[in-house]
Motif scaffolding. Structure first.
Motif, PDB file in Angstrom:
ATOM      1  N   GLY A   1       0.754  -1.009   0.000  1.00  0.00           N
ATOM      2  CA  GLY A   1       0.077   0.015   0.304  1.00  0.00           C
ATOM      3  C   GLY A   1       0.735   1.254   0.079  1.00  0.00           C
ATOM      4  N   TRP A   2       2.050   1.075   0.374  1.00  0.00           N
ATOM      5  CA  TRP A   2       3.038   2.098   0.255  1.00  0.00           C
ATOM      6  C   TRP A   2       4.249   2.038  -0.404  1.00  0.00           C
ATOM      7  CZ3 TRP A   2       1.977   6.816   3.163  1.00  0.00           C
ATOM      8  CH2 TRP A   2       1.148   6.738   3.978  1.00  0.00           C
ATOM      9  N   ASP A   3       4.016   1.252  -1.675  1.00  0.00           N
ATOM     10  CA  ASP A   3       5.056   0.623  -2.478  1.00  0.00           C
ATOM     11  C   ASP A   3       4.941   1.524  -3.807  1.00  0.00           C
ATOM     12  OD1 ASP A   3       2.430  -0.304  -3.098  1.00  0.00           O
ATOM     13  OD2 ASP A   3       3.055  -1.849  -4.281  1.00  0.00           O
ATOM     14  N   ASP A   4       5.066   2.497  -3.459  1.00  0.00           N
ATOM     15  CA  ASP A   4       5.116   3.707  -4.798  1.00  0.00           C
ATOM     16  C   ASP A   4       6.479   3.677  -5.422  1.00  0.00           C
ATOM     17  OD1 ASP A   4       5.985   4.706  -2.256  1.00  0.00           O
ATOM     18  OD2 ASP A   4       6.045   6.842  -2.945  1.00  0.00           O
ATOM     19  N   MET A   5       7.389   3.379  -4.816  1.00  0.00           N
ATOM     20  CA  MET A   5       8.721   3.347  -5.754  1.00  0.00           C
ATOM     21  C   MET A   5       8.544   2.162  -6.505  1.00  0.00           C
ATOM     22  SD  MET A   5      11.675   4.751  -6.593  1.00  0.00           S
ATOM     23  CE  MET A   5      12.494   5.631  -5.309  1.00  0.00           C
ATOM     24  N   THR A   6       8.089   1.097  -5.899  1.00  0.00           N
ATOM     25  CA  THR A   6       8.013  -0.422  -6.691  1.00  0.00           C
ATOM     26  C   THR A   6       7.025  -0.055  -7.994  1.00  0.00           C
ATOM     27  OG1 THR A   6       8.386  -1.674  -4.686  1.00  0.00           O
ATOM     28  CG2 THR A   6       6.930  -2.465  -6.433  1.00  0.00           C
ATOM     29  N   ARG A   7       5.900   0.412  -7.524  1.00  0.00           N
ATOM     30  CA  ARG A   7       5.009   0.858  -8.932  1.00  0.00           C
ATOM     31  C   ARG A   7       5.491   1.893  -9.927  1.00  0.00           C
ATOM     32  NH1 ARG A   7       0.904   3.252  -7.177  1.00  0.00           N
ATOM     33  NH2 ARG A   7       1.386   3.347  -5.038  1.00  0.00           N
ATOM     34  N   SER A   8       6.627   2.785  -9.206  1.00  0.00           N
ATOM     35  CA  SER A   8       6.907   3.892 -10.273  1.00  0.00           C
ATOM     36  C   SER A   8       8.385   3.179 -11.131  1.00  0.00           C
ATOM     37  CB  SER A   8       7.633   5.029  -9.349  1.00  0.00           C
ATOM     38  OG  SER A   8       6.719   5.495  -8.565  1.00  0.00           O
ATOM     39  N   LEU A   9       8.905   2.357 -10.601  1.00  0.00           N
ATOM     40  CA  LEU A   9       9.849   1.667 -11.281  1.00  0.00           C
ATOM     41  C   LEU A   9       9.374   0.850 -12.563  1.00  0.00           C
ATOM     42  CD1 LEU A   9      12.398   0.779  -8.389  1.00  0.00           C
ATOM     43  CD2 LEU A   9      12.738   2.500 -10.268  1.00  0.00           C
ATOM     44  N   ALA A  10       8.173   0.014 -12.141  1.00  0.00           N
ATOM     45  CA  ALA A  10       7.583  -0.728 -12.970  1.00  0.00           C
ATOM     46  C   ALA A  10       6.750   0.175 -14.028  1.00  0.00           C
ATOM     47  CB  ALA A  10       6.443  -1.533 -12.362  1.00  0.00           C
ATOM     48  N   ALA A  11       6.293   1.236 -14.002  1.00  0.00           N
ATOM     49  CA  ALA A  11       5.601   2.303 -14.659  1.00  0.00           C
ATOM     50  C   ALA A  11       6.644   3.170 -15.752  1.00  0.00           C
ATOM     51  CB  ALA A  11       4.736   3.103 -14.085  1.00  0.00           C
ATOM     52  N   GLY A  12       7.893   3.158 -15.035  1.00  0.00           N
ATOM     53  CA  GLY A  12       8.370   4.026 -15.777  1.00  0.00           C
ATOM     54  C   GLY A  12       8.586   5.785 -15.709  1.00  0.00           C
ATOM     55  N   VAL A  13       7.768   5.844 -14.455  1.00  0.00           N
ATOM     56  CA  VAL A  13       7.307   7.335 -14.252  1.00  0.00           C
ATOM     57  C   VAL A  13       6.835   7.230 -12.448  1.00  0.00           C
ATOM     58  CG1 VAL A  13       6.576   8.172 -16.521  1.00  0.00           C
ATOM     59  CG2 VAL A  13       4.797   7.205 -14.903  1.00  0.00           C
ATOM     60  N   ILE A  14       6.997   8.335 -12.111  1.00  0.00           N
ATOM     61  CA  ILE A  14       6.765   8.362 -10.841  1.00  0.00           C
ATOM     62  C   ILE A  14       5.231   8.436 -10.560  1.00  0.00           C
ATOM     63  CG2 ILE A  14       6.641   9.897  -8.588  1.00  0.00           C
ATOM     64  CD1 ILE A  14       9.608  11.000  -9.472  1.00  0.00           C
ATOM     65  N   VAL A  15       4.853   7.157  -9.656  1.00  0.00           N
ATOM     66  CA  VAL A  15       3.474   7.055  -9.391  1.00  0.00           C
ATOM     67  C   VAL A  15       3.369   7.415  -7.687  1.00  0.00           C
ATOM     68  CG1 VAL A  15       1.670   5.411  -9.085  1.00  0.00           C
ATOM     69  CG2 VAL A  15       3.299   5.387 -11.118  1.00  0.00           C
ATOM     70  N   PRO A  16       2.836   8.366  -7.261  1.00  0.00           N
ATOM     71  CA  PRO A  16       2.633   8.576  -5.761  1.00  0.00           C
ATOM     72  C   PRO A  16       1.680   7.546  -5.127  1.00  0.00           C
ATOM     73  CG  PRO A  16       1.961  10.556  -7.207  1.00  0.00           C
ATOM     74  CD  PRO A  16       2.011   9.424  -8.132  1.00  0.00           C
TER      75      PRO A  16
ATOM     76  N   THR B   1      16.021  10.079  -6.562  1.00  0.00           N
ATOM     77  CA  THR B   1      16.122   8.846  -6.253  1.00  0.00           C
ATOM     78  C   THR B   1      15.639   7.850  -6.949  1.00  0.00           C
ATOM     79  OG1 THR B   1      14.083   9.091  -4.825  1.00  0.00           O
ATOM     80  CG2 THR B   1      16.328   9.513  -3.765  1.00  0.00           C
ATOM     81  N   PHE B   2      14.509   8.251  -7.649  1.00  0.00           N
ATOM     82  CA  PHE B   2      13.806   7.475  -8.814  1.00  0.00           C
ATOM     83  C   PHE B   2      14.671   7.418 -10.045  1.00  0.00           C
ATOM     84  CE2 PHE B   2      11.290   7.558 -12.774  1.00  0.00           C
ATOM     85  CZ  PHE B   2      10.633   6.367 -12.661  1.00  0.00           C
ATOM     86  N   GLY B   3      15.317   8.424 -10.261  1.00  0.00           N
ATOM     87  CA  GLY B   3      16.127   8.578 -11.545  1.00  0.00           C
ATOM     88  C   GLY B   3      17.459   7.686 -11.514  1.00  0.00           C
ATOM     89  N   ILE B   4      17.993   7.588 -10.362  1.00  0.00           N
ATOM     90  CA  ILE B   4      19.103   6.624 -10.015  1.00  0.00           C
ATOM     91  C   ILE B   4      18.606   5.336 -10.012  1.00  0.00           C
ATOM     92  CG2 ILE B   4      20.793   6.010  -8.409  1.00  0.00           C
ATOM     93  CD1 ILE B   4      20.741   8.906  -7.178  1.00  0.00           C
ATOM     94  N   LEU B   5      17.721   5.135  -9.511  1.00  0.00           N
ATOM     95  CA  LEU B   5      17.425   3.464  -9.359  1.00  0.00           C
ATOM     96  C   LEU B   5      16.633   3.198 -10.739  1.00  0.00           C
ATOM     97  CD1 LEU B   5      15.562   3.620  -5.790  1.00  0.00           C
ATOM     98  CD2 LEU B   5      17.516   2.266  -6.554  1.00  0.00           C
ATOM     99  N   ARG B   6      15.695   4.046 -11.629  1.00  0.00           N
ATOM    100  CA  ARG B   6      15.406   3.648 -12.944  1.00  0.00           C
ATOM    101  C   ARG B   6      16.477   3.340 -13.840  1.00  0.00           C
ATOM    102  NH1 ARG B   6      12.284   7.409 -17.224  1.00  0.00           N
ATOM    103  NH2 ARG B   6      11.690   5.745 -18.482  1.00  0.00           N
ATOM    104  N   ALA B   7      17.655   4.259 -13.654  1.00  0.00           N
ATOM    105  CA  ALA B   7      18.945   3.896 -14.491  1.00  0.00           C
ATOM    106  C   ALA B   7      19.665   2.738 -14.366  1.00  0.00           C
ATOM    107  CB  ALA B   7      19.682   5.273 -14.616  1.00  0.00           C
ATOM    108  N   ARG B   8      19.455   2.322 -13.101  1.00  0.00           N
ATOM    109  CA  ARG B   8      20.089   0.909 -12.765  1.00  0.00           C
ATOM    110  C   ARG B   8      19.256  -0.124 -13.269  1.00  0.00           C
ATOM    111  NH1 ARG B   8      23.892   0.220  -9.111  1.00  0.00           N
ATOM    112  NH2 ARG B   8      23.636  -2.014  -9.624  1.00  0.00           N
TER     113      ARG B   8
END
Length: 319
Positions: A204-219, A241-248
């Motif tokens: 329910g608080w997994d916004d980074m997980t869902r953002s990485l899956a979508a390729g854009v930030i999902v609040p 932080t999203f940009g670093i993790l997405r690039a990796r």
């Protein structure tokens, strides 16, 4: 704004090494595979946040130090800033939610920081902290959206790789990191450039997980479920932080409250460690089988600031 880098992480590791002993690197076995656990819960103020706080504050100019710092946090970043500020003679003001764990509020106060309480449900911690910083001419130090903070958190990865090398092991090939705003995870991604990255958040608080899956930030959506992971209740991750993790090519998983409690009990039984819910999510992902360990897996035990009654209740539910 400067970009965080591996060289910056290494410089941060050198700076942290001058004021804090390395936290233990522990091992446990899952399905015949050895996993390494970095016990950041044993930092002087009980969490990895000391690293980013120290690197940010020692990087301030003399004029900036004289004007003080402002931060916002449910507790661990607050204590990291307060600890570093006290060591450096810098005035610190922290905006903290009124429902923050009592242990974290008390820990921040005893370190000498001024606390401004706010209502997590109706007020914006970012707006409150920004107003305080503007009013006082102080430097605002976010808990994750800051290049120095990211580099400082990444020093845990440099330290762990050094400890693994001392055991005759190559660096990690998989890093499993607790994630709220992603400061620790993105710092570890910089520190361990050849490792696969997996972030772990509460359901329910997994916004980074869902953002990485979508390729854009999902609040985080409206009306997220209750969670004991107060340290990971970040409603929107940062571009940094999203940009670093997405690039990796990082990915993420979510763990349940039950799995988190199981991990807390495991850490106590196996390591005799006190781990808070937000500091146990990465371990929960391994123990639940949601993340299969690699040949050299490094998992973060990121904090241990939990109220005694809550900890006792969690242990009791496992009997």
């Amino acid at each position: 704004m400067r970009n965080p880098s591996l060289s910056g992480v290494r410089d941060a590791a050198d700076a942290v090494a001058r004021i804090a002993l390395p936290t233990p690197l522990l091992t446990f076995e899952v399905g015949g595979t050895i996993v390494f656990a970095k016990a950041e819960s044993l930092q002087p103020m009980g969490a990895f946040k000391l690293r980013g706080a120290w690197w940010r504050l020692v990087s301030l100019s003399p004029k900036e130090r004289a004007r003080g710092v402002v931060a916002f946090s449910s507790g661990n970043h607050a204590q990291g800033i307060a600890w570093a500020a006290k060591r450096l003679g810098i005035a610190a003001t922290i905006a903290m939610p009124s429902d923050a764990p009592a242990a974290k509020l008390a820990g921040t106060r005893v370190l000498g920081a001024d606390i401004v309480l706010f209502d997590r449900a109706t007020e914006s911690r970012e707006e409150i902290a920004a107003a305080l910083a503007a009013e006082r001419g102080a430097t605002l130090v976010p808990s994750f959206d800051d290049p120095w903070v990211v580099e400082g958190q990444g020093s845990a990865g440099i330290e762990a790789a050094t400890q693994m090398a001392a055991l005759g092991c190559a660096p990690p090939d998989l890093v499993v990191a607790c994630c709220g705003g992603g400061g620790l995870a993105s710092g570890m991604a910089l520190a361990c450039p050849d490792a696969r990255m997996i972030v772990v958040e509460p359901e329910g608080w997994d916004d980074m997980t869902r953002s990485l899956a979508a390729g854009v930030i999902v609040p985080v959506g409206p009306n997220p479920p209750p969670t004991a992971c107060d340290a990971l209740m970040t409603k929107r991750v940062a571009e940094l932080t999203f940009g670093i993790l997405r690039a990796r090519g990082a990915t993420g998983v979510a763990v349940s409250e039950t799995e988190i409690e199981d991990a807390i009990r495991f850490a106590f039984r196996t390591f005799r460690l006190v781990i808070e819910p937000g500091g146990a999510v990465a371990l929960a992902a391994i123990l639940s089988g949601k993340v299969v360990p690699g040949e050299r897996t490094l998992v973060t035990l990121s904090g241990g600031n939990i109220d005694p009654d809550q900890f006792a209740a969690i242990l009791g539910r496992g009997q």
